[in-house]
Design a protein around this motif. Structure first.
Motif, PDB file in Angstrom:
ATOM      1  N   LEU A 154       0.911  -1.028  -0.107  1.00  0.00           N
ATOM      2  CA  LEU A 154      -0.117   0.002  -0.038  1.00  0.00           C
ATOM      3  C   LEU A 154       0.969   1.285  -0.007  1.00  0.00           C
ATOM      4  CD1 LEU A 154      -2.730  -1.137   2.519  1.00  0.00           C
ATOM      5  CD2 LEU A 154      -3.040  -0.493   0.121  1.00  0.00           C
ATOM      6  N   GLU A 155       1.951   1.296   0.763  1.00  0.00           N
ATOM      7  CA  GLU A 155       2.941   2.511   0.930  1.00  0.00           C
ATOM      8  C   GLU A 155       3.704   2.761  -0.376  1.00  0.00           C
ATOM      9  OE1 GLU A 155       4.146   5.964   2.533  1.00  0.00           O
ATOM     10  OE2 GLU A 155       2.951   4.433   3.589  1.00  0.00           O
ATOM     11  N   ILE A 156       3.836   1.436  -1.307  1.00  0.00           N
ATOM     12  CA  ILE A 156       4.427   1.712  -2.606  1.00  0.00           C
ATOM     13  C   ILE A 156       3.623   2.228  -3.319  1.00  0.00           C
ATOM     14  CG2 ILE A 156       5.437   0.297  -4.536  1.00  0.00           C
ATOM     15  CD1 ILE A 156       6.604  -1.585  -2.515  1.00  0.00           C
ATOM     16  N   ALA A 157       2.204   1.890  -3.248  1.00  0.00           N
ATOM     17  CA  ALA A 157       1.423   2.426  -4.236  1.00  0.00           C
ATOM     18  C   ALA A 157       1.070   3.902  -4.388  1.00  0.00           C
ATOM     19  CB  ALA A 157      -0.158   1.538  -4.084  1.00  0.00           C
ATOM     20  N   ARG A 158       1.138   4.252  -2.835  1.00  0.00           N
ATOM     21  CA  ARG A 158       0.772   5.758  -2.733  1.00  0.00           C
ATOM     22  C   ARG A 158       2.014   6.579  -2.986  1.00  0.00           C
ATOM     23  NH1 ARG A 158      -1.434   3.483   3.329  1.00  0.00           N
ATOM     24  NH2 ARG A 158      -3.294   3.133   2.582  1.00  0.00           N
ATOM     25  N   GLN A 196       1.453   6.831  -6.933  1.00  0.00           N
ATOM     26  CA  GLN A 196       0.691   7.838  -7.140  1.00  0.00           C
ATOM     27  C   GLN A 196       1.146   9.311  -7.081  1.00  0.00           C
ATOM     28  OE1 GLN A 196      -2.368   7.516  -8.334  1.00  0.00           O
ATOM     29  NE2 GLN A 196      -3.166   9.533  -8.226  1.00  0.00           N
ATOM     30  N   LYS A 197       2.135   9.441  -6.082  1.00  0.00           N
ATOM     31  CA  LYS A 197       2.747  10.797  -6.022  1.00  0.00           C
ATOM     32  C   LYS A 197       3.834  11.010  -7.247  1.00  0.00           C
ATOM     33  CE  LYS A 197       5.236  13.483  -2.347  1.00  0.00           C
ATOM     34  NZ  LYS A 197       5.531  13.410  -1.085  1.00  0.00           N
ATOM     35  N   TYR A 198       4.653  10.024  -7.131  1.00  0.00           N
ATOM     36  CA  TYR A 198       5.662  10.402  -8.084  1.00  0.00           C
ATOM     37  C   TYR A 198       5.591   9.904  -9.545  1.00  0.00           C
ATOM     38  CZ  TYR A 198       8.186  11.302  -3.741  1.00  0.00           C
ATOM     39  OH  TYR A 198       8.444  12.080  -2.557  1.00  0.00           O
ATOM     40  N   LEU A 199       4.767   8.576  -9.740  1.00  0.00           N
ATOM     41  CA  LEU A 199       4.772   8.101 -11.175  1.00  0.00           C
ATOM     42  C   LEU A 199       3.237   7.793 -11.269  1.00  0.00           C
ATOM     43  CD1 LEU A 199       7.723   5.840 -10.794  1.00  0.00           C
ATOM     44  CD2 LEU A 199       7.686   7.715 -12.173  1.00  0.00           C
ATOM     45  N   PRO A 200       2.635   8.749 -11.518  1.00  0.00           N
ATOM     46  CA  PRO A 200       1.246   8.686 -11.314  1.00  0.00           C
ATOM     47  C   PRO A 200       0.542   7.754 -12.556  1.00  0.00           C
ATOM     48  CG  PRO A 200       1.607  11.009 -12.027  1.00  0.00           C
ATOM     49  CD  PRO A 200       2.772  10.084 -11.478  1.00  0.00           C
ATOM     50  N   ASP A 211       7.514   3.171   5.261  1.00  0.00           N
ATOM     51  CA  ASP A 211       7.823   4.218   4.775  1.00  0.00           C
ATOM     52  C   ASP A 211       9.387   4.172   4.193  1.00  0.00           C
ATOM     53  OD1 ASP A 211       9.139   4.021   7.019  1.00  0.00           O
ATOM     54  OD2 ASP A 211       8.654   6.354   7.743  1.00  0.00           O
ATOM     55  N   GLU A 212      10.368   3.818   4.897  1.00  0.00           N
ATOM     56  CA  GLU A 212      11.732   3.582   4.245  1.00  0.00           C
ATOM     57  C   GLU A 212      11.818   2.754   2.941  1.00  0.00           C
ATOM     58  OE1 GLU A 212      14.370   2.804   7.482  1.00  0.00           O
ATOM     59  OE2 GLU A 212      13.822   4.630   8.766  1.00  0.00           O
ATOM     60  N   ASP A 213      11.161   1.542   3.419  1.00  0.00           N
ATOM     61  CA  ASP A 213      11.244   0.501   2.274  1.00  0.00           C
ATOM     62  C   ASP A 213      10.562   0.745   0.866  1.00  0.00           C
ATOM     63  OD1 ASP A 213      12.767  -0.780   4.007  1.00  0.00           O
ATOM     64  OD2 ASP A 213      11.600  -2.207   4.811  1.00  0.00           O
ATOM     65  N   ALA A 214       9.339   1.375   1.160  1.00  0.00           N
ATOM     66  CA  ALA A 214       8.750   2.028  -0.190  1.00  0.00           C
ATOM     67  C   ALA A 214       9.703   2.905  -1.075  1.00  0.00           C
ATOM     68  CB  ALA A 214       7.644   2.714   0.213  1.00  0.00           C
ATOM     69  N   GLU A 215      10.384   3.699  -0.104  1.00  0.00           N
ATOM     70  CA  GLU A 215      11.372   4.586  -0.926  1.00  0.00           C
ATOM     71  C   GLU A 215      12.156   3.860  -1.832  1.00  0.00           C
ATOM     72  OE1 GLU A 215      11.170   7.771  -1.479  1.00  0.00           O
ATOM     73  OE2 GLU A 215      10.040   8.545   0.375  1.00  0.00           O
TER      74      GLU A 215
END
Length: 699
Positions: free
Chosen positions: A534-538, A541-545, A643-647
């Motif tokens: 879910l965090e990766i998806a968000r 959406q922010k950086y590569l919509p 949050d760190e791993d999603a980055e």
């Protein structure tokens, strides 16, 4: 090894008319842990004096655990009674041939016999058919808790009972020709009482009581209520057991499972045999035993016997080569791994006979059609839903022992299979047991994550009885070897089999680089970190919509809130479960994301690589054995914080977007490694290496 082999002879001065043309050999097993073995020897001397002039010769064979006899055994006294005495190490029993003797009397140091015992059995055996096996009439328990029971005869026992135990004590007598008959049927020349009793019944022996004889056992060490046939007995082999079911209708006999309390003790007989027994030990009190209140017992229905009889008729085989003990079968990576092993063993040996036993309650079975033609299976839980775990374990033991006596045992970890093998591993270690080792689970407690030690605890305890541990990655093998003091050769790595249906072309890989579709496919549970997904998806959406994630998988977690979050996320398309990776059409995707918190070497990564798309995966477990960073995929050192791993995942996706050449090379190198390490031809070579020289040999 013969520890002592003195030969003693004496002149026989008895009247000619009472001499017999038969000899009598007494076989006594002496164990160090029998506290009352002195009573057994004293009673044997008294009984031998009663019979010493009747046989043509009277011999004694002692099997013991030490090179020197216990002080309770006086060679001097024995020499005065027996014509021959031989003393052997207890481990040489299978190497001794007693078939030259006329009559055999098997005794054990855990009990002592009545004074008239040897005389009565010697006289009675001469009047019985050659296949008669005599047991004493009474079992008398003495000490602070006294009891008298009558030992049953085979004709009064249901064959169903024999699946659970042999309801006779380890004391019996027979003609030696019975041993020849047992050996001719394929039994072993042994004087282990349990095995010989079971084998004798298998070849059609009649088990009868010798009237007015008794054995005595101290109540504090009581163990004569019944004992199971040993693994290599003939009794429960389907061909013998079915014959017994025909000759002895199981529904027309008692369900007696052991010696029974008497309703009216025969006082005249007891007054004859009890006083000499009191001379052996004052703990035998005739007045107390004769006046005992009658005990009644409710015999349980022999449900295990009925179930085993059903399976004997249904499976009709006593020569399975491979037995797999599995929890169930479903669409998981470990299930596919086991199925590949089963099918490859059939490729190695097309005549291979396989039996699969399922030991856990489960209803959503899958992939049953992938079992090879001719393989049989039994769902023990759904077939016998009312069985306790203990009953299910005993039934499983009897199936394995008698339907695959020379086969090989394969175990996939589960609560049932691990408890079963810890209980019966000593009996089954001759089957070259193989345990399939997958990654350890994790347990959440107090906000912290701990390794689930269940599988490791089982292996570290059962390792003396395990021949081989087969792992799907080298990481778990190294983990075990560092912590278990066993030979490293016991661990073998067998990488999963992964066929490549077709070679993905450069053009297809380049074309998929323009795709905005990312694939995530796995079961949805805590291990796979759906919160990270879910965090990766968000962040996407922010950086590569313009990019989105196709999510495939079934929810294992009972969490409606999580399901709602995944389904409602803007750039996630949730598709539910999938039967095989091919239906995902992964070739037309940009990359494959894997987000597990722990793992072995997951099959889904190999399937994604075979589809020709780049892999982005965490460096956990054995993942790095296939996903080699910047060579066959993007390997991420995750911290465990979403949050760190999603980055890190977003960074990896960006690198692949910018470096088309790297993306192409990752796909090609992954396919090269797939062919080298997981191709069907290489996999079959590994199967041949692991199993070909150790194929079960039927005797």
């Amino acid at each position: 090894m013969i520890l002592e082999h003195p030969l003693f002879k004496k002149a026989i001065s008895a009247p000619e008319e009472i001499l017999s043309g038969h000899d009598l050999s007494i076989i006594l097993t002496v164990r160090n842990n029998d506290r009352y073995r002195g009573h057994a020897v004293s009673a044997l001397l008294e009984a031998a004096r009663e019979v010493q002039y009747l046989p043509k010769s009277l011999s004694l064979v002692i099997f013991c655990e030490e090179k020197t006899l216990s002080p309770e055994i006086s060679i001097h006294e024995l020499k005065e009674i027996f014509n021959y005495i031989e003393i052997f190490d207890i481990n040489t029993q299978n190497k001794i041939d007693f078939t030259t003797k006329s009559f055999l009397c098997i005794l054990d140091s855990s009990i002592f016999i009545s004074k008239n015992y040897l005389r009565e059995i010697f006289v009675t055996l001469q009047q019985k058919p050659q296949d008669t096996l005599l047991v004493p009439e009474f079992l008398i328990k003495y000490g602070l808790e006294a009891e008298i029971l009558r030992i049953p005869e085979l004709q009064n026992i249901s064959p169903y009972v024999l699946v659970e135990n042999i309801p006779f004590p380890p004391v019996f007598s027979c003609q030696s020709c019975l041993m020849t008959k047992i050996m001719a049927a394929g039994g072993l020349p042994s004087f282990d009482s349990a095995r010989m009793l079971a084998d004798a019944i298998a070849v059609g022996s009649i088990v009868e009581r010798c009237n007015e004889t008794a054995i005595f056992e101290h109540a504090a060490s009581s163990n004569l209520s019944g004992f199971p046939p040993l693994p290599d007995s003939l009794l429960l082999r389907p061909e013998f057991y079915r014959r017994l079911l025909v000759t002895q209708d199981p529904t027309a006999h008692s369900h007696t499972s052991g010696p029974q309390p008497l309703h009216s003790p025969p006082q005249n007989t007891l007054y004859k045999i009890l006083p000499p027994a009191q001379a052996i030990t004052q703990l035998v009190v005739p007045e107390l035993i004769i006046d005992l209140p009658v005990k009644t017992e409710n015999e349980p229905a022999p449900v295990i016997g009925r179930a085993y009889a059903e399976l004997c008729s249904e499976l009709n085989n006593s020569s399975y080569d491979e037995v797999f003990l599995l929890p169930f079968l479903t669409t998981g990576g470990a299930d596919k791994y086991i199925l590949d092993v089963i099918n490859s063993l059939h490729t190695l040996n097309p005549r291979c006979k396989t039996l699969v036993l399922f030991g856990e309650f489960f209803t959503k079975y899958a992939w049953m059609e992938r079992l090879p033609t001719g393989a049989n299976h039994v769902d023990l839980c759904n077939r016998f839903p009312d069985f306790t775990e203990d009953q299910r374990q005993i039934l499983t033991l009897r199936i394995i022992q008698n339907m695959a006596p020379h086969g090989r045992l394969h175990i996939k970890g589960s609560i049932f299979s691990e408890r079963f093998f810890l209980r019966f591993g000593d009996l089954l270690k001759h089957m070259s047991p193989i345990v399939y080792r997958f990654c350890d689970g994790r347990i959440e407690h107090g906000g912290r994550t701990f390794i689930d030690a269940g599988q490791f605890a089982f292996i570290s305890t059962a390792i003396p009885n395990i021949q081989t541990l087969i792992c799907d990655n080298a990481h778990i093998a190294a983990f075990d070897q560092q912590r278990i003091g066993a030979s490293p050769e016991q661990w073998q790595v067998l990488y999963a089999r992964m066929p490549t249906t077709k070679q993905v072309t450069h053009r297809e890989i380049k074309a998929s680089g323009k795709s905005r579709r990312i694939i995530w496919a796995s079961r949805i549970d805590q291990q796979k970190r759906p919160s990270l997904l879910l965090e990766i998806a968000r962040l996407l959406q922010k950086y590569l919509p313009d990019m989105y994630i196709d999510v495939y998988g079934n929810f294992i977690m009972d969490n409606d809130g999580l399901r709602e979050e995944i389904v409602s996320e803007t750039n996630i398309k949730f598709h539910g479960g999938f039967q095989n990776f091919q239906q995902l059409d992964a070739t037309h995707s940009f990359c494959f994301l894997y987000t597990s918190s722990f793992d072995g070497l997951p099959n889904v990564l190999l399937e994604a690589a075979a589809s020709g798309i780049p892999l982005i995966a965490p460096n956990v477990g054995g993942v790095s054995e296939f996903v080699k960073d910047s060579h066959t995929g993007m390997l991420l050192d995750c911290s465990g914080q979403d949050d760190e791993d999603a980055e890190l995942y977003i960074q990896a996706i960006n690198i692949l977007l910018k470096d088309k050449k790297l993306r192409l090379n990752l796909c090609k190198e992954a396919q090269i490694l797939l062919e080298k390490q997981h191709a069907p031809s290489y996999y079959q070579q590994q199967i041949n290496f692991l199993f070909a020289d150790k194929m079960p040999i039927h005797q």
